[in-house]
Design an enzyme around this catalytic site. Structure first.
Site, mmCIF file in Angstrom:
data_model
loop_
_atom_site.group_PDB
_atom_site.id
_atom_site.type_symbol
_atom_site.label_atom_id
_atom_site.label_comp_id
_atom_site.label_asym_id
_atom_site.label_seq_id
_atom_site.Cartn_x
_atom_site.Cartn_y
_atom_site.Cartn_z
ATOM 1 N N GLY A 13 0.774 -1.243 0.000
ATOM 2 C CA GLY A 13 0.000 0.000 0.000
ATOM 3 C C GLY A 13 0.805 1.293 0.000
ATOM 4 N N THR A 14 2.056 1.257 -0.452
ATOM 5 C CA THR A 14 2.819 2.521 -0.446
ATOM 6 C C THR A 14 2.292 3.481 -1.514
ATOM 7 O OG1 THR A 14 4.585 1.751 -1.939
ATOM 8 C CG2 THR A 14 4.905 1.386 0.427
ATOM 9 N N ARG A 66 -13.942 -16.437 -10.168
ATOM 10 C CA ARG A 66 -13.424 -15.097 -10.441
ATOM 11 C C ARG A 66 -14.555 -14.082 -10.675
ATOM 12 N NH1 ARG A 66 -8.750 -12.880 -12.111
ATOM 13 N NH2 ARG A 66 -7.646 -14.818 -11.701
ATOM 14 N N ARG A 92 -4.990 -8.937 -9.088
ATOM 15 C CA ARG A 92 -6.066 -9.668 -9.750
ATOM 16 C C ARG A 92 -6.297 -9.044 -11.115
ATOM 17 N NH1 ARG A 92 -7.918 -14.127 -7.513
ATOM 18 N NH2 ARG A 92 -10.043 -13.765 -8.256
ATOM 19 N N HIS A 110 2.470 -0.063 -13.137
ATOM 20 C CA HIS A 110 3.256 -1.284 -13.293
ATOM 21 C C HIS A 110 4.741 -0.917 -13.244
ATOM 22 C CE1 HIS A 110 4.226 -5.331 -14.377
ATOM 23 N NE2 HIS A 110 5.041 -4.881 -15.310
ATOM 24 N N GLU A 143 -8.717 -5.178 -20.651
ATOM 25 C CA GLU A 143 -8.932 -6.510 -20.063
ATOM 26 C C GLU A 143 -7.682 -7.382 -20.098
ATOM 27 O OE1 GLU A 143 -10.125 -5.344 -22.837
ATOM 28 O OE2 GLU A 143 -10.577 -6.915 -24.308
ATOM 29 N N ASP A 146 -1.537 -5.812 -17.445
ATOM 30 C CA ASP A 146 -0.515 -4.779 -17.610
ATOM 31 C C ASP A 146 -0.521 -4.222 -19.028
ATOM 32 O OD1 ASP A 146 0.243 -5.234 -14.967
ATOM 33 O OD2 ASP A 146 1.651 -6.799 -15.534
ATOM 34 N N GLU A 175 7.433 5.750 -8.699
ATOM 35 C CA GLU A 175 5.996 5.425 -8.731
ATOM 36 C C GLU A 175 5.215 6.406 -7.856
ATOM 37 O OE1 GLU A 175 4.792 1.341 -8.151
ATOM 38 O OE2 GLU A 175 6.756 0.616 -8.783
HETATM 39 C C1 GRF Z 1 4.227 -1.525 -7.085
HETATM 40 O O1 GRF Z 1 5.546 -1.781 -7.488
HETATM 41 C C2 GRF Z 1 3.316 -1.456 -8.267
HETATM 42 O O2 GRF Z 1 3.927 -0.919 -9.406
HETATM 43 C C3 GRF Z 1 2.976 -2.900 -8.491
HETATM 44 O O3 GRF Z 1 2.849 -3.438 -7.213
HETATM 45 C C4 GRF Z 1 3.636 -2.689 -6.302
HETATM 46 C C5 GRF Z 1 2.705 -2.217 -5.241
HETATM 47 O O4 GRF Z 1 3.381 -1.601 -4.193
HETATM 48 N N1 GRF Z 1 1.805 -3.019 -9.319
HETATM 49 P P1 GRF Z 1 2.558 -0.891 -3.022
HETATM 50 O O5 GRF Z 1 1.558 -1.922 -2.530
HETATM 51 O O6 GRF Z 1 1.903 0.317 -3.579
HETATM 52 O O7 GRF Z 1 3.573 -0.586 -1.978
#
Ligand code: GRF
Length: 226
Positions: A13-14, A66, A92, A110, A143, A146, A175
């Site tokens: 969750g960063t 799913r 997911r 991503h 759909e 990535d 990010e």
């Molecule tokens: C990040 O590297 C994001 O790009 C990928 O999963 C990771 C999630 O990190 N999809 P966080 O949970 O936001 O810390």
């Protein structure tokens, strides 16, 4: 307008926190109506609760398939009045119906320069391949995994000494800057998608870095004469 968001996260969750902090700082015209995890007990849920955000678990293991899990996730997002969905480490795949349910306002981040190194181990795969540049991509979601129109990419240099973890740390720091920026553009209604390309303000966009060889970031640096 303040854009009501649902943030879907399966892990630490960063990115969720970086978006929440930018909202607190008044830099992002959005509010987080829901944080949803498909796994119980994650660090992301703890962060959400610590920041006073409405958090909910829809454990995919509690559903027979799913499709029924996804229906529950869509219902939760609607119940909380979110109009845009921010996937932040959500492990997911979402379906075409999911994307259409939120009128194409679904974003993902991503940790690679797409279309390279899709999948759950992007940083490790890139380091093992020996890339000299990697980075992160924020894109509209379709759909496919990535995949979808690219909103913003940031590049970081990589060295032969890098492994997945060292590369991941460098990428994650970027990010946390590009995701809030992309969400703000979405909230401001400044993104248009035409024929798979994303336009900001319908205007030509300057690239962030200039080098003598042209508008790109080159690593390792060029030697004299090249
Ligand atoms: C990040 O590297 C994001 O790009 C990928 O999963 C990771 C999630 O990190 N999809 P966080 O949970 O936001 O810390």
């Amino acid at each position: 307008m303040t854009l009501p968001l649902a943030i879907l996260a399966s892990g630490s969750g960063t990115n969720l926190e970086s978006i929440a902090r930018r909202i607190e700082q008044g830099l992002l015209d959005a509010r987080i109506n829901l944080v949803l995890s498909n796994r119980p007990g994650t660090r992301g849920l703890e962060r959400a609760e610590g920041m006073g955000l409405p958090a909910r678990v829809e454990d995919h293991k509690a559903y027979p398939d799913r499709a029924s899990h996804e229906e529950a996730v869509i219902a939760a997002i609607r119940e909380h009045g979110a109009e845009a969905v921010v996937l932040a480490g959500y492990m997911r795949l979402v379906s075409r119906d999911f994307v259409q349910a939120f009128s194409g306002q679904v974003l993902n981040i991503h940790p690679s320069l797409l279309p390279g190194f899709r999948g759950a181990h992007a940083q490790r795969d890139a380091a093992e391949y020996g890339v000299r540049l990697s980075g992160a991509t924020v894109h509209f979601v379709d759909e496919h995994m990535d995949h979808g129109p690219v909103i913003i990419q940031a590049a970081v240099p990589a060295s032969p000494e890098d492994d997945g973890d060292s590369l991941a740390g460098r990428i994650l720091a970027l990010e946390h800057r590009i995701y809030p920026q992309a969400v703000q553009w979405l909230a401001q209604g400044r993104l248009r998608v035409r024929q798979g390309r994303v336009y900001l303000d319908d205007a030509p966009q300057p690239v962030a870095e200039e080098s003598p060889g042209g508008p790109c970031l080159i690593s390792p640096g060029l030697e004299r004469g090249f």
